[in-house]
Design an enzyme around this catalytic site. Structure first.
Site, PDB file in Angstrom:
ATOM      1  N   ARG A  26       0.817  -1.225   0.000  1.00 34.93           N
ATOM      2  CA  ARG A  26       0.000   0.000   0.000  1.00 34.93           C
ATOM      3  C   ARG A  26       0.847   1.269   0.000  1.00 34.93           C
ATOM      4  O   ARG A  26       0.326   2.373   0.102  1.00 34.93           O
ATOM      5  CB  ARG A  26      -0.933   0.004   1.199  1.00 34.93           C
ATOM      6  N   LYS A  75       1.729 -17.871  11.799  1.00 38.03           N
ATOM      7  CA  LYS A  75       1.272 -17.826  13.184  1.00 38.03           C
ATOM      8  C   LYS A  75       1.196 -16.357  13.614  1.00 38.03           C
ATOM      9  O   LYS A  75       1.872 -15.531  13.000  1.00 38.03           O
ATOM     10  CB  LYS A  75       2.189 -18.641  14.087  1.00 38.03           C
ATOM     11  N   HIS A  95       7.174 -22.338  11.296  1.00 36.65           N
ATOM     12  CA  HIS A  95       8.456 -22.473  10.592  1.00 36.65           C
ATOM     13  C   HIS A  95       9.413 -23.446  11.281  1.00 36.65           C
ATOM     14  O   HIS A  95      10.378 -23.891  10.688  1.00 36.65           O
ATOM     15  CB  HIS A  95       9.111 -21.106  10.330  1.00 36.65           C
ATOM     16  N   LYS A 115      12.346 -26.740   9.685  1.00 35.89           N
ATOM     17  CA  LYS A 115      13.766 -26.926  10.000  1.00 35.89           C
ATOM     18  C   LYS A 115      14.185 -28.368   9.741  1.00 35.89           C
ATOM     19  O   LYS A 115      13.477 -29.299  10.105  1.00 35.89           O
ATOM     20  CB  LYS A 115      14.037 -26.552  11.458  1.00 35.89           C
ATOM     21  N   HIS A 125       5.235 -23.850  18.566  1.00 34.68           N
ATOM     22  CA  HIS A 125       6.571 -24.444  18.421  1.00 34.68           C
ATOM     23  C   HIS A 125       6.843 -25.587  19.408  1.00 34.68           C
ATOM     24  O   HIS A 125       7.312 -26.654  19.036  1.00 34.68           O
ATOM     25  CB  HIS A 125       7.653 -23.388  18.625  1.00 34.68           C
ATOM     26  N   LYS A 131      12.672 -15.360  27.140  1.00 33.43           N
ATOM     27  CA  LYS A 131      13.519 -14.322  26.558  1.00 33.43           C
ATOM     28  C   LYS A 131      14.539 -13.872  27.584  1.00 33.43           C
ATOM     29  O   LYS A 131      14.344 -14.037  28.781  1.00 33.43           O
ATOM     30  CB  LYS A 131      12.656 -13.137  26.137  1.00 33.43           C
TER      31      LYS A 131
HETATM   32  N1  LIG Z   1       8.935 -11.224  10.848  1.00 27.26           N
HETATM   33  C1  LIG Z   1       9.164 -12.485  11.115  1.00 27.26           C
HETATM   34  O1  LIG Z   1      10.305 -12.975  11.123  1.00 27.26           O
HETATM   35  C2  LIG Z   1       8.013 -13.410  11.425  1.00 27.26           C
HETATM   36  C3  LIG Z   1       8.301 -14.720  11.897  1.00 27.26           C
HETATM   37  C4  LIG Z   1       7.234 -15.586  12.146  1.00 27.26           C
HETATM   38  C5  LIG Z   1       5.940 -15.180  11.904  1.00 27.26           C
HETATM   39  N2  LIG Z   1       5.673 -13.907  11.465  1.00 27.26           N
HETATM   40  C6  LIG Z   1       4.277 -13.537  11.189  1.00 27.26           C
HETATM   41  O2  LIG Z   1       4.196 -13.091   9.843  1.00 27.26           O
HETATM   42  C7  LIG Z   1       3.225 -12.061   9.726  1.00 27.26           C
HETATM   43  C8  LIG Z   1       3.878 -10.837   9.131  1.00 27.26           C
HETATM   44  O3  LIG Z   1       4.897 -10.398  10.017  1.00 27.26           O
HETATM   45  P1  LIG Z   1       5.845  -9.169   9.673  1.00 27.26           P
HETATM   46  O4  LIG Z   1       6.870  -9.160  10.756  1.00 27.26           O
HETATM   47  O5  LIG Z   1       6.307  -9.213   8.282  1.00 27.26           O
HETATM   48  O6  LIG Z   1       4.825  -7.926   9.897  1.00 27.26           O
HETATM   49  P2  LIG Z   1       5.041  -6.425   9.467  1.00 27.26           P
HETATM   50  O7  LIG Z   1       6.496  -6.117   9.327  1.00 27.26           O
HETATM   51  O8  LIG Z   1       4.212  -5.608  10.395  1.00 27.26           O
HETATM   52  O9  LIG Z   1       4.413  -6.359   8.008  1.00 27.26           O
HETATM   53  C9  LIG Z   1       3.062  -6.322   7.740  1.00 27.26           C
HETATM   54  C10 LIG Z   1       2.864  -5.675   6.373  1.00 27.26           C
HETATM   55  O10 LIG Z   1       1.458  -5.621   6.119  1.00 27.26           O
HETATM   56  C11 LIG Z   1       1.193  -4.376   5.514  1.00 27.26           C
HETATM   57  N3  LIG Z   1      -0.177  -3.960   5.739  1.00 27.26           N
HETATM   58  C12 LIG Z   1      -0.822  -3.790   6.918  1.00 27.26           C
HETATM   59  N4  LIG Z   1      -2.095  -3.425   6.697  1.00 27.26           N
HETATM   60  C13 LIG Z   1      -2.255  -3.347   5.350  1.00 27.26           C
HETATM   61  C14 LIG Z   1      -3.342  -3.070   4.515  1.00 27.26           C
HETATM   62  N5  LIG Z   1      -4.539  -2.762   5.010  1.00 27.26           N
HETATM   63  N6  LIG Z   1      -3.156  -3.128   3.179  1.00 27.26           N
HETATM   64  C15 LIG Z   1      -1.954  -3.437   2.646  1.00 27.26           C
HETATM   65  N7  LIG Z   1      -0.881  -3.738   3.391  1.00 27.26           N
HETATM   66  C16 LIG Z   1      -1.028  -3.687   4.736  1.00 27.26           C
HETATM   67  C17 LIG Z   1       2.127  -3.421   6.188  1.00 27.26           C
HETATM   68  O11 LIG Z   1       2.263  -2.321   5.345  1.00 27.26           O
HETATM   69  P3  LIG Z   1       2.985  -0.973   5.809  1.00 27.26           P
HETATM   70  O12 LIG Z   1       4.418  -1.320   5.758  1.00 27.26           O
HETATM   71  O13 LIG Z   1       2.562  -0.010   4.795  1.00 27.26           O
HETATM   72  O14 LIG Z   1       2.472  -0.666   7.187  1.00 27.26           O
HETATM   73  C18 LIG Z   1       3.387  -4.259   6.309  1.00 27.26           C
HETATM   74  O15 LIG Z   1       4.171  -4.116   5.153  1.00 27.26           O
HETATM   75  C19 LIG Z   1       2.683 -11.848  11.138  1.00 27.26           C
HETATM   76  O16 LIG Z   1       1.513 -12.598  11.282  1.00 27.26           O
HETATM   77  C20 LIG Z   1       3.771 -12.399  12.031  1.00 27.26           C
HETATM   78  O17 LIG Z   1       3.264 -12.843  13.276  1.00 27.26           O
HETATM   79  C21 LIG Z   1       6.687 -13.037  11.210  1.00 27.26           C
END
Ligand SMILES: NC(=O)c1ccc[n+]([C@@H]2O[C@H](COP(=O)([O-])OP(=O)(O)OC[C@H]3O[C@@H](n4cnc5c(N)ncnc54)[C@H](OP(=O)(O)O)[C@@H]3O)[C@@H](O)[C@H]2O)c1
Length: 515
Positions: free
Chosen positions: A57, A164, A194, A198, A256, A357
Site C-alpha cells: 500500500r 502464526k 516455521h 527446519k 513451536h 527471553k
Molecule cells: N517477521 C518475522 O520474522 C516473522 C516470523 C514468524 C511469523 N511472522 C508472522 O508473519 C506475519 C507478518 O509479520 P511481519 O513481521 O512481516 O509484519 P510487518 O512487518 O508488520 O508487516 C506487515 C505488512 O502488512 C502491511 N499492511 C498492513 N495493513 C495493510 C493493509 N490494510 N493493506 C496493505 N498492506 C497492509 C504493512 O504495510 P505498511 O508497511 O505499509 O504498514 C506491512 O508491510 C505476522 O503474522 C507475524 O506474526 C513473522
C-alpha cells in the site's frame, strides 16, 4: 569427517504458479520470503514460469519495490550470491498497489492473475501468502473467496498460507478456522509453523523411524524423561507492542513447543502422506493429560525478566522498560511446565518444556534422558555413583544442528574409573549447508501440494485446549512477584524447582555464560 552430497537427481522444480504476497512491505517478506525464494532458485527448485505478485500500500511502483527488496532482502541471503539469478528473481515480481481491506484490490488482483497466467502459463495455480498482521487473516481469506480467487478448476491449485499466531486462545482459534474454512477447503489451507521447516525437526522423524536401534528404546521402559528448551537471549526488541498482548505461553507453547513434543513422541505413521503423519501428531497431542487448574500452580512456572546482563555481557533493561510495553505489565516472558502423556508408550514419563527471553543463550534442543543403568557391578568398586550418570541423547534443533549421545566410558588407568563421553553428529560436517531460513522447504512443499509440514485445524485447536486452563488461571491470579528473574539468568527459581522436586535438573548449557 566424511561428507555426503544430497542426491538431487530425483528432486524436480515445483510446478508453475503465482505467489501472491500480502504484506509485501513487511519484515517477513524481506528477511525470509525473498531469501527463501532465491535459495530455491539456486537449487533449481522454482519453475521457470513461477511469478510473484506483491500487494503493497506504499506509494511506489514495481521498480521501486524491486530496489527495496534488492537493498533489504539481499543481506539475508545466505547462499553465494549470483547477481544474474537474483536479478532474474526480481524481474519476476509484479506490483499490485492496494489496501488489502478494499474489495477493488481483489478485482484488480483477479485481472492481474489472469494476465500473468496468459503471458507466463502459470497453470492457474496460486499461492496466497498472508505475511500480514494476524487480525487480517480472516478478512483476506473472505475477500479472496468473494472475488472468486479461492476456487480451484480441474488440475489447478489455490493455496492459502497463514502465518502464526493462529488465534490468541481456543475460542479465537476456532473462530479463525471457521472463517478460513468458509473461504477455502481445509486441504487448501497451509498453516505455517516455521519450526516444522527446519531440517533437524524433520530429521527427528527420520532418525526415529529409519533406525532400528532407536524405536525399541523410545518408550517409558528406557526413557526417564525429556526436556525441551527453546531459549532466546534477546529481549522483545521492536516487537513489544505485539508481545505484551501475547506473552511467552501464547507465543511459543501451542505452536513451536508442542510441534517439537508431538514430533518426538508420536507413533509411526503408516506412510509419509500428509494426513497420515498429521493424524499421528493430532493423536499424541490429544493424549497429553489436561492440566487441571490446581496443577497450573504446581506444574507451570511463569516469569518476567528484570534488568540484568545480556548473554554478551552488556547491561540490559527489564521487560517493563522495553519500548511499547506497559510499565506495570503482567505479561510473562518465560514459561516452564511439566506435562504427561496418557499412552502405553509414555506412561509415567514427564516432559519438561521451557522457553523464555533474555536467557543466557539462544538455542533449541530436545534432551532425552535415559534411565540409569543398574550399577550393582560397581557398588564395591572405586567408581563413584555420580561417575555413572544416565545416558542422554540431545537433538539440537538450532544452532549447530545435530545429534549428540553421551555415554560412560572407562578412563584409561590401572584403577577402574568411569567418565561420561560424547559422540556427536553435526549436520553441517556431513551434509554441508542445508536450506537456511526453514521457509525453503515449506514453500516448496506448499507448491507441491504436500501438507505434511503444515498444521491442520484440529492440531491447532488441540494445542489451545491444552494451554487454555493455564491462561484462565493466570488471568484469575495475576502474578504478584513480577519481575522475578534477572535478564541473563535461567528464569525464576521455581523453574529449577519444577525439576529438582522430581529429583531431576535442566541440562546445563555448555556454550552459555551461565549454566
Ligand atoms: N517477521 C518475522 O520474522 C516473522 C516470523 C514468524 C511469523 N511472522 C508472522 O508473519 C506475519 C507478518 O509479520 P511481519 O513481521 O512481516 O509484519 P510487518 O512487518 O508488520 O508487516 C506487515 C505488512 O502488512 C502491511 N499492511 C498492513 N495493513 C495493510 C493493509 N490494510 N493493506 C496493505 N498492506 C497492509 C504493512 O504495510 P505498511 O508497511 O505499509 O504498514 C506491512 O508491510 C505476522 O503474522 C507475524 O506474526 C513473522
Amino acid at each position: 569427517m566424511s561428507s555426503v552430497t544430497p542426491d538431487r537427481s530425483k528432486v524436480q522444480p515445483a510446478p508453475p504458479g503465482i505467489m501472491v504476497i500480502f504484506g509485501a512491505g513487511g519484515d517477513l517478506a524481506r528477511r525470509k520470503l525473498f531469501p527463501a525464494l532465491y535459495h530455491l532458485m539456486t537449487d533449481g527448485l522454482l519453475a521457470e514460469n513461477f511469478r510473484i505478485i506483491v500487494v503493497d500500500r506504499r506509494d511506489r511502483d514495481a521498480k521501486d519495490y524491486r530496489a527495496y527488496i534488492d537493498e533489504n532482502a539481499r543481506p539475508h541471503v545466505s547462499k553465494a550470491m549470483n547477481d544474474d539469478l537474483w536479478q532474474e528473481l526480481l524481474q519476476r515480481i509484479h506490483y499490485l498497489n492496494g489496501d488489502f481491506q478494499q474489495a477493488n484490490t481483489y478485482t484488480r488482483m483477479s485481472t492481474l492473475i489472469d494476465e500473468i497466467d496468459r503471458d507466463y502459463h502459470t497453470g492457474g495455480n496460486c499461492l496466497y501468502y498472508l505475511a500480514t498482521p494476524p487480525d487480517f487473516f480472516g478478512d483476506i481469506a473472505t475477500q479472496l473467496h468473494a472475488a472468486g480467487l479461492s476456487a480451484e478448476s480441474a488440475g489447478q491449485w489455490r493455496h492459502l498460507v497463514v502465518e502464526k499466531p493462529f488465534g490468541r486462545d481456543l475460542e479465537s482459534a476456532r473462530a479463525l478456522n471457521r472463517t478460513l474454512q468458509a473461504a477455502f477447503n481445509e486441504d487448501q489451507i497451509y498453516r505455517i509453523d516455521h519450526y516444522l521447516g527446519k531440517e533437524t525437526v524433520q530429521n527427528i522423524l527420520m532418525y526415529r523411524f529409519a533406525n532400528s536401534t532407536v524405536e525399541p528404546i523410545w518408550n517409558h521402559r528406557y526413557i526417564d524423561h525429556m526436556q525441551i528448551t527453546v531459549a532466546e537471549s534477546i529481549g522483545v526488541e521492536t516487537r513489544g507492542g505485539y508481545y505484551d498482548t501475547a506473552g511467552a505461553l501464547r507465543d511459543m507453547v501451542p505452536n513451536h513447543l508442542l510441534a517439537l513434543l508431538s514430533t518426538v513422541t508420536m507413533e509411526p505413521a503408516n506412510s509419509l502422506d500428509g494426513n497420515a503423519v498429521r493424524d499421528e501428531q493430532a493423536k499424541i497431542l490429544r493424549a497429553i493429560q489436561p492440566i487441571l487448574p490446581e496443577q497450573v500452580l504446581t506444574d507451570v512456572v511463569r516469569g518476567q525478566y528484570a534488568e540484568g546482563v545480556s548473554s554478551k555481557g552488556e547491561p540490559v533493561p527489564g521487560y517493563r522498560s522495553e519500548a511499547h510495553v506497559a510499565g506495570d505489565s503482567a505479561t510473562e516472558t518465560f514459561v516452564a511446565m511439566k506435562v504427561l502423556i496418557d499412552s502405553w508408550r509414555w506412561a509415567g514419563v514427564p516432559f519438561y518444556l521451557r522457553t523464555g527471553k533474555r536467557l543466557p543463550g539462544r538455542y533449541t534442543e530436545i534432551v532425552v534422558q535415559f534411565k540409569e543403568a543398574p550399577n550393582m557391578m560397581f557398588r564395591d568398586s572405586l567408581v563413584r555413583r555420580e561417575q555413572v550418570p544416565p545416558n542422554t541423547l540431545v537433538l539440537r534443533i538450532q544452532p549447530n544442528e545435530g545429534i549428540g549421545l553421551s555415554f560412560n566410558a572407562k578412563v584409561p588407568s590401572t584403577v577402574p574409573q568411569l567418565s561420561p563421553v560424547e559422540m556427536d553428529f553435526s549436520y553441517k560436517d556431513y551434509f554441508g549447508d542445508g536450506p537456511t531460513t526453514g521457509y525453503e522447504t515449506l514453500l516448496y512443499e506448499c507448491m507441491n501440494s504436500d501438507p505434511t509440514l503444515f498444521k491442520r485445524a484440529d492440531v491447532i485447536e488441540t494445542g489451545w485446549e491444552l494451554v487454555e486452563p493455564i491462561l484462565d488461571v493466570w488471568h484469575a491470579l495475576p502474578p504478584r512477584d513480577f519481575p522475578n528473574y534477572a535478564a541473563g539468568s535461567w528464569g525464576p527459581d521455581e523453574a529449577a524447582a519444577l525439576m529438582s522436586r522430581d529429583g531431576r535438573a535442566w541440562r546445563p548449557c555448555k556454550a552459555c555464560s551461565v549454566d
